[in-house]
Design an enzyme around this catalytic site. Structure first.
Site, PDB file in Angstrom:
ATOM      1  N   ASN A  62       0.790  -1.238   0.000  1.00 30.18           N
ATOM      2  CA  ASN A  62       0.000   0.000   0.000  1.00 30.18           C
ATOM      3  C   ASN A  62       0.818   1.282   0.000  1.00 30.18           C
ATOM      4  OD1 ASN A  62      -2.416  -1.271  -0.158  1.00 30.18           O
ATOM      5  ND2 ASN A  62      -2.926  -1.098   2.009  1.00 30.18           N
ATOM      6  N   GLU A 126      -2.633  -0.400  -7.979  1.00 31.81           N
ATOM      7  CA  GLU A 126      -4.045  -0.538  -7.582  1.00 31.81           C
ATOM      8  C   GLU A 126      -4.645   0.866  -7.535  1.00 31.81           C
ATOM      9  OE1 GLU A 126      -5.570  -3.248  -4.159  1.00 31.81           O
ATOM     10  OE2 GLU A 126      -5.266  -1.282  -3.262  1.00 31.81           O
ATOM     11  N   TRP A 219     -10.845  -8.061  11.615  1.00 33.02           N
ATOM     12  CA  TRP A 219      -9.991  -7.641  10.501  1.00 33.02           C
ATOM     13  C   TRP A 219      -8.535  -7.767  10.918  1.00 33.02           C
ATOM     14  CZ3 TRP A 219      -6.733  -3.194  10.315  1.00 33.02           C
ATOM     15  CH2 TRP A 219      -6.074  -3.031   9.079  1.00 33.02           C
ATOM     16  N   ARG A 250     -15.127  -3.042   5.588  1.00 35.12           N
ATOM     17  CA  ARG A 250     -14.704  -4.297   4.979  1.00 35.12           C
ATOM     18  C   ARG A 250     -15.899  -5.097   4.486  1.00 35.12           C
ATOM     19  NH1 ARG A 250     -10.707  -2.177   4.399  1.00 35.12           N
ATOM     20  NH2 ARG A 250      -8.598  -2.738   4.954  1.00 35.12           N
ATOM     21  N   ASP A 353      -7.645 -11.664  -4.856  1.00 39.15           N
ATOM     22  CA  ASP A 353      -7.528 -10.571  -3.892  1.00 39.15           C
ATOM     23  C   ASP A 353      -7.815 -11.082  -2.473  1.00 39.15           C
ATOM     24  OD1 ASP A 353      -7.183  -7.819  -3.212  1.00 39.15           O
ATOM     25  OD2 ASP A 353      -9.357  -7.639  -3.022  1.00 39.15           O
ATOM     26  N   HIS A 390      -1.510   1.876   9.608  1.00 49.16           N
ATOM     27  CA  HIS A 390      -2.521   1.910   8.544  1.00 49.16           C
ATOM     28  C   HIS A 390      -3.169   3.289   8.569  1.00 49.16           C
ATOM     29  CE1 HIS A 390      -5.700   0.496   5.846  1.00 49.16           C
ATOM     30  NE2 HIS A 390      -5.108  -0.692   5.749  1.00 49.16           N
ATOM     31  N   SER A 441       2.553  -2.191   5.159  1.00 50.30           N
ATOM     32  CA  SER A 441       3.572  -3.232   5.296  1.00 50.30           C
ATOM     33  C   SER A 441       4.948  -2.712   4.868  1.00 50.30           C
ATOM     34  CB  SER A 441       3.196  -4.453   4.459  1.00 50.30           C
ATOM     35  OG  SER A 441       3.105  -4.121   3.083  1.00 50.30           O
TER      36      SER A 441
HETATM   37  O1  SFD Z   1      -4.955  -3.103   2.515  1.00 51.40           O
HETATM   38  C1  SFD Z   1       5.043  -9.931  19.916  1.00 51.40           C
HETATM   39  N1  SFD Z   1      -1.874  -3.993   6.065  1.00 51.40           N
HETATM   40  C2  SFD Z   1      -1.575  -3.857   4.703  1.00 51.40           C
HETATM   41  N2  SFD Z   1      -0.430  -3.315   4.254  1.00 51.40           N
HETATM   42  C3  SFD Z   1      -0.087  -3.327   2.926  1.00 51.40           C
HETATM   43  O2  SFD Z   1       0.969  -2.821   2.548  1.00 51.40           O
HETATM   44  N3  SFD Z   1      -0.951  -3.892   1.993  1.00 51.40           N
HETATM   45  C4  SFD Z   1      -2.154  -4.457   2.352  1.00 51.40           C
HETATM   46  O3  SFD Z   1      -2.855  -5.023   1.503  1.00 51.40           O
HETATM   47  C5  SFD Z   1      -2.562  -4.351   3.716  1.00 51.40           C
HETATM   48  N4  SFD Z   1      -3.840  -4.686   4.213  1.00 51.40           N
HETATM   49  C6  SFD Z   1      -3.877  -5.275   5.485  1.00 51.40           C
HETATM   50  C7  SFD Z   1      -2.953  -4.827   6.456  1.00 51.40           C
HETATM   51  C8  SFD Z   1      -3.096  -5.270   7.792  1.00 51.40           C
HETATM   52  C9  SFD Z   1      -4.096  -6.193   8.098  1.00 51.40           C
HETATM   53  C10 SFD Z   1      -4.247  -6.629   9.512  1.00 51.40           C
HETATM   54  C11 SFD Z   1      -4.942  -6.685   7.080  1.00 51.40           C
HETATM   55  C12 SFD Z   1      -4.836  -6.216   5.788  1.00 51.40           C
HETATM   56  C13 SFD Z   1      -5.979  -7.707   7.406  1.00 51.40           C
HETATM   57  C14 SFD Z   1      -1.054  -3.302   7.041  1.00 51.40           C
HETATM   58  C15 SFD Z   1       0.246  -4.031   7.416  1.00 51.40           C
HETATM   59  O4  SFD Z   1       0.036  -5.386   7.590  1.00 51.40           O
HETATM   60  C16 SFD Z   1       0.811  -3.415   8.703  1.00 51.40           C
HETATM   61  O5  SFD Z   1       0.934  -2.030   8.483  1.00 51.40           O
HETATM   62  C17 SFD Z   1       2.187  -3.967   9.111  1.00 51.40           C
HETATM   63  O6  SFD Z   1       2.156  -5.355   9.214  1.00 51.40           O
HETATM   64  C18 SFD Z   1       2.658  -3.338  10.414  1.00 51.40           C
HETATM   65  O7  SFD Z   1       3.907  -3.883  10.762  1.00 51.40           O
HETATM   66  P1  SFD Z   1       4.357  -4.094  12.321  1.00 51.40           P
HETATM   67  O8  SFD Z   1       5.698  -4.706  12.294  1.00 51.40           O
HETATM   68  O9  SFD Z   1       4.125  -2.858  13.086  1.00 51.40           O
HETATM   69  O10 SFD Z   1       3.268  -5.151  12.886  1.00 51.40           O
HETATM   70  P2  SFD Z   1       3.125  -6.713  12.501  1.00 51.40           P
HETATM   71  O11 SFD Z   1       3.585  -6.986  11.131  1.00 51.40           O
HETATM   72  O12 SFD Z   1       1.706  -7.071  12.825  1.00 51.40           O
HETATM   73  O13 SFD Z   1       4.109  -7.475  13.527  1.00 51.40           O
HETATM   74  C19 SFD Z   1       3.901  -7.520  14.926  1.00 51.40           C
HETATM   75  C20 SFD Z   1       4.871  -8.544  15.495  1.00 51.40           C
HETATM   76  O14 SFD Z   1       4.920  -8.462  16.912  1.00 51.40           O
HETATM   77  C21 SFD Z   1       4.831  -9.756  17.461  1.00 51.40           C
HETATM   78  N5  SFD Z   1       4.320  -9.607  18.827  1.00 51.40           N
HETATM   79  N6  SFD Z   1       6.263 -10.486  20.033  1.00 51.40           N
HETATM   80  C22 SFD Z   1       6.721 -10.714  21.278  1.00 51.40           C
HETATM   81  N7  SFD Z   1       5.998 -10.422  22.407  1.00 51.40           N
HETATM   82  C23 SFD Z   1       4.759  -9.878  22.323  1.00 51.40           C
HETATM   83  N8  SFD Z   1       4.062  -9.590  23.442  1.00 51.40           N
HETATM   84  C24 SFD Z   1       4.224  -9.610  21.027  1.00 51.40           C
HETATM   85  N9  SFD Z   1       3.060  -9.094  20.564  1.00 51.40           N
HETATM   86  C25 SFD Z   1       3.121  -9.094  19.220  1.00 51.40           C
HETATM   87  C26 SFD Z   1       3.949 -10.499  16.474  1.00 51.40           C
HETATM   88  O15 SFD Z   1       4.051 -11.897  16.599  1.00 51.40           O
HETATM   89  C27 SFD Z   1       4.523  -9.990  15.169  1.00 51.40           C
HETATM   90  O16 SFD Z   1       5.695 -10.681  14.841  1.00 51.40           O
HETATM   91  S1  SFD Z   1      -5.244  -3.901   3.666  1.00 51.40           S
HETATM   92  O17 SFD Z   1      -6.234  -4.900   3.374  1.00 51.40           O
HETATM   93  O18 SFD Z   1      -5.673  -3.089   4.769  1.00 51.40           O
HETATM   94  P1  AMP Z   2      -8.048  -1.089   2.056  1.00 51.42           P
HETATM   95  O1  AMP Z   2      -8.250  -2.362   1.322  1.00 51.42           O
HETATM   96  O2  AMP Z   2      -9.322  -0.387   2.421  1.00 51.42           O
HETATM   97  O3  AMP Z   2      -7.084  -1.216   3.212  1.00 51.42           O
HETATM   98  O4  AMP Z   2      -7.345  -0.093   1.040  1.00 51.42           O
HETATM   99  C1  AMP Z   2      -6.078  -0.302   0.509  1.00 51.42           C
HETATM  100  C2  AMP Z   2      -5.498   1.044   0.175  1.00 51.42           C
HETATM  101  O5  AMP Z   2      -6.377   1.761  -0.674  1.00 51.42           O
HETATM  102  C3  AMP Z   2      -5.263   1.955   1.367  1.00 51.42           C
HETATM  103  O6  AMP Z   2      -4.139   2.726   1.053  1.00 51.42           O
HETATM  104  C4  AMP Z   2      -6.525   2.800   1.413  1.00 51.42           C
HETATM  105  O7  AMP Z   2      -6.312   4.041   2.045  1.00 51.42           O
HETATM  106  C5  AMP Z   2      -6.826   2.972  -0.064  1.00 51.42           C
HETATM  107  N1  AMP Z   2      -8.270   3.097  -0.375  1.00 51.42           N
HETATM  108  C6  AMP Z   2      -9.247   2.200  -0.136  1.00 51.42           C
HETATM  109  N2  AMP Z   2     -10.441   2.638  -0.571  1.00 51.42           N
HETATM  110  C7  AMP Z   2     -10.212   3.847  -1.115  1.00 51.42           C
HETATM  111  C8  AMP Z   2     -11.047   4.818  -1.744  1.00 51.42           C
HETATM  112  N3  AMP Z   2     -12.358   4.634  -1.888  1.00 51.42           N
HETATM  113  N4  AMP Z   2     -10.455   5.958  -2.163  1.00 51.42           N
HETATM  114  C9  AMP Z   2      -9.132   6.161  -2.003  1.00 51.42           C
HETATM  115  N5  AMP Z   2      -8.298   5.289  -1.431  1.00 51.42           N
HETATM  116  C10 AMP Z   2      -8.830   4.145  -0.991  1.00 51.42           C
END
Ligand code: SFD
Ligand code: AMP
Length: 642
Positions: A62, A126, A219, A250, A353, A390, A441
């Site tokens: 993203n 995207e 989520w 979602r 997807d 996020h 990510s």
């Molecule tokens: O779009 C301990 N995210 C998405 N990012 C993208 O780039 N593209 C996407 O398509 C993404 N989508 C998405 C995303 C997140 C989620 C939940 C969904 C879908 C369903 C966001 C990214 O995933 C997110 O920004 C990053 O992963 C953040 O990285 P970080 O490192 O801050 O968090 P992490 O990856 O979740 O890792 C956490 C770690 O900590 C560990 N942990 N370890 C030891 N002791 C403890 N007490 C702990 N507690 C946690 C975990 O095991 C893990 O290793 S979209 O659909 O929204």
């Molecule tokens: P999402 O699947 O909602 O996490 O969206 C993935 C990425 O697209 C994130 O960067 C969102 O901010 C962006 N996004 C989702 N929906 C829209 C929308 N309707 N307009 C603009 N950006 C969007």
């Protein structure tokens, strides 16, 4: 006391977590540590290959700025993030990540992540900032690079299945972390010269929509439970944007992503009467100051317009998948063969997807006989999560990099080491660091790299091992293991181990926290609405919950982890409630709505709302910090240009 061996590990840099930020930190730290003869230790509660939010994979990257193509600038990205967050963002942090993120994405590709390309070899976008990937094994690819960097070079070590509970301190400097194995009776002390927190955000602080057996289907991944926030709060670090939770809209019930539908397939979402809230509710945007006029419309305002339909009884809201697919395929309707091919292609992209990142949504489609090319699917606002990487913003208040500061920003935003919290030697990245949203990510991985490099610099310049008080460590061990003792001492008082006059099991404790947050802090049951009186009452009830946390009981190691996960959630909850109460306005109506302060107040509240807990006195301090710009303020027409 439960009989646990104490294992002490000494290291230079301690990386807590094994997710995107931690894996980025590992790669970068290994390089700098090797040059300086230092050791790096990474600790994850799970297995790095499939831990954290990316465990199931993702279907998009993203954050990609694409600087080499010259189409976007770092400033463009900063403008986008500031607008999306209704003006509240640390431009220096966002810019620092934005200028580094492309190199991280190129590394992912080098390590074997398939990024979609078109016939000319260019990345398939995207949206403006998002790249399509075949990401089922995204986390495995990123983890492999981190493991190679630490283990093959000999500079590091990795501990998996160790749950980190909290910080160890040497005065005002962090001295490492304490935790326990979730597989064997071992209590761990990690002593370190610098500690990098990357344990993700928090889910299940609020009551989820799912119930019964499906309750883990949220989520956000159920295993990120607020450990980053707990760690930094208990270390005495200043926290920021604790009110800025994230509510993703979602696909209903299985939480499939909407980004590809809105951006790639250009789908509409309509209500039960076929009305498009993004069109019909457009005048509402005028109520949200300059942010109602920016493009893209901020995520929370997009949410809010849909929520208004739901509150008026116009649900369900549908993603018009069939309409979007038909529109795209329409271009080839004169050629039957090409049309069929296009339809097959769109159908497979639609399923992929979900299969790349939210498999349960594909299962739900299959289970409900949904063919996206034939039938719309319901979408809904989910329960609130804490995910500063996020479209939320919660996390620790960290220093920016020196070279991006201006004369105006430096005093407020810089204190020596990039991405270091207000506690010496404590670095944060990903969800652990706040006010730098939209890292996702790729940006979290980049921030992990940036923070690790700075942490190694800190170690080189402060190359002494902090001291630990043995008595303090022993007391901590007793406190951490206490739920096991509580269970053993009381388990025979009742026949049902879940119910006991002298203890509370973590599951029941979590339900109590979730009910409280749902009803008082604006969860799903109240349509995300709260007010000052509700929040004050919520704080009173949180204080009772905190008292009862001393009676948590665990029958085994797994439950011991559950106990501490819920204590972590409780502290995340308290920081949230206090900050929502402190900010006397409504700024993100699609994330929460303060009914007693229903308007945006630019004059007083265009500031960061920060908080700080003093572990010595038990007092919280609330404070605001100024929002300063590192780039010239964009003119109105630039804002409208998006
Ligand atoms: O779009 C301990 N995210 C998405 N990012 C993208 O780039 N593209 C996407 O398509 C993404 N989508 C998405 C995303 C997140 C989620 C939940 C969904 C879908 C369903 C966001 C990214 O995933 C997110 O920004 C990053 O992963 C953040 O990285 P970080 O490192 O801050 O968090 P992490 O990856 O979740 O890792 C956490 C770690 O900590 C560990 N942990 N370890 C030891 N002791 C403890 N007490 C702990 N507690 C946690 C975990 O095991 C893990 O290793 S979209 O659909 O929204
Ligand atoms: P999402 O699947 O909602 O996490 O969206 C993935 C990425 O697209 C994130 O960067 C969102 O901010 C962006 N996004 C989702 N929906 C829209 C929308 N309707 N307009 C603009 N950006 C969007």
């Amino acid at each position: 006391m439960a009989n646990f061996e104490t294992v002490t590990v000494e290291t230079d840099l301690l990386i807590l977590g094994g997710g995107m930020a931690a894996c980025g930190a590992a790669v970068e730290a290994a390089y700098w540590a090797a040059q300086n003869g230092l050791k790096v230790t990474l600790v994850d509660k799970a297995a790095v290959d499939r831990s954290g939010a990316v465990a199931m994979g993702l279907s998009a990257i993203n954050q990609y700025v694409g600087l080499r193509d010259g189409k976007n600038s770092v400033k463009d990205y900063v403008d986008y993030v500031r607008n999306d967050l209704m003006g509240v963002t640390r431009e220096d942090l966002v810019a620092n990540i934005a200028r580094h993120v492309d190199s991280t994405v190129h590394l992912f590709e080098k390590w074997g992540l398939p990024i979609w390309t078109d016939e000319n070899g260019a990345y398939v976008h995207e949206g403006r900032w998002q790249l399509m990937i075949n990401g089922e094994s995204y986390k495995v690819v990123v983890a492999e690079a981190a493991k190679n960097a630490l283990l093959k070079t000999g500079v590091g070590e990795i501990f998996e299945r160790i749950f980190i509970v909290g910080p160890l301190m040497d005065g005002d400097r962090v001295a490492g972390a304490a935790g326990f194995s979730v597989r064997e009776n071992k209590f761990y002390i990690f002593k370190a010269k610098a500690t990098l927190v990357a344990m993700g955000g928090a889910v299940h602080v609020f009551k989820p929509r799912s119930s019964g057996e499906g309750m883990g289907r949220a989520w956000y991944p159920p295993w990120n439970s607020g450990s980053s926030a707990y760690f930094t709060i208990q270390a005495g670090a200043e926290m920021t944007c604790q009110e800025v939770r994230f509510i993703p809209v979602r696909f209903k019930d299985a939480y499939g992503p909407v980004g590809a539908w809105f951006l790639l397939f250009k789908s509409r979402a309509t209500n039960a009467r076929g009305g498009d809230y993004m069109v019909e509710r457009r005048p509402e945007l005028e109520n949200w100051g300059p942010y109602g006029r920016v493009k893209p419309i901020p995520a929370n305002l997009r949410n809010y317009l849909g929520m208004l339909d739901v509150m008026e009884g116009k649900g369900p809201i549908y993603m018009r998948t069939e309409e979007a697919i038909a529109k795209i395929a329409d271009g080839c309707k004169d050629d039957e063969k090409a049309y069929k091919k296009k339809m097959r292609e769109l159908e497979s992209e639609a399923w992929e997807d979900f299969l790349d990142m939210t498999i349960s949504q594909a299962i739900l489609w299959a289970g409900t006989n949904t063919q996206p090319e034939e039938k719309s699917s319901e979408i809904a606002a989910s329960e609130p999560y804490f995910i500063g990487s996020h479209s939320g913003a919660s996390g620790a208040w960290v220093s920016g990099p020196e070279d991006l500061q201006t004369d105006e920003t430096k005093a407020d935003y810089f204190w020596g080491y990039a991405h270091m919290a207000t506690v010496k030697g404590l670095f944060c990245a990903g969800d652990a660091s706040g006010a730098s949203s939209h890292k996702f990510s790729s940006g979290s991985h980049a921030e992990g790299r940036i923070a690790a490099q700075a942490a190694i610099k800190f170690i080189v310049e402060n190359n002494t091992m902090p001291a630990l008080d043995v008595a303090v460590v022993e007391a901590l061990k007793a406190e951490i293991l206490k739920p096991l003792d509580t269970y053993e001492a009381n388990k025979n008082l009742t026949t049902d181990p879940e119910i006991n006059p002298n203890y509370i099991k973590p599951r029941s404790f979590m339900f109590r926290l979730q009910k409280l947050m749902d009803e008082y802090a604006g969860g799903i049951s109240t349509q995300f609405k709260t007010n000052g009186a509700l929040l004050t009452k919520g704080l009173e009830l949180l204080a009772f919950l905190r008292e009862d946390a001393a009676k948590l009981a665990a029958a085994d190691l797994h439950e011991l982890m559950r106990c501490w996960e819920n204590i972590h959630r409780m502290w995340q909850a308290e920081a949230h409630v206090r900050t929502v109460l402190f900010r006397e306005e409504t700024r993100w109506p699609g994330y929460y709505y303060r009914a007693d302060k229903p308007k945006l107040d630019e004059e007083k509240w265009l500031v960061f709302a920060n908080c700080k807990y003093d572990p010595g006195t038990g007092e919280w301090t609330m404070l605001s910090r100024p929002i300063r710009h590192i780039f010239a303020e964009p003119k109105e027409h630039e804002l409208l240009g998006g």
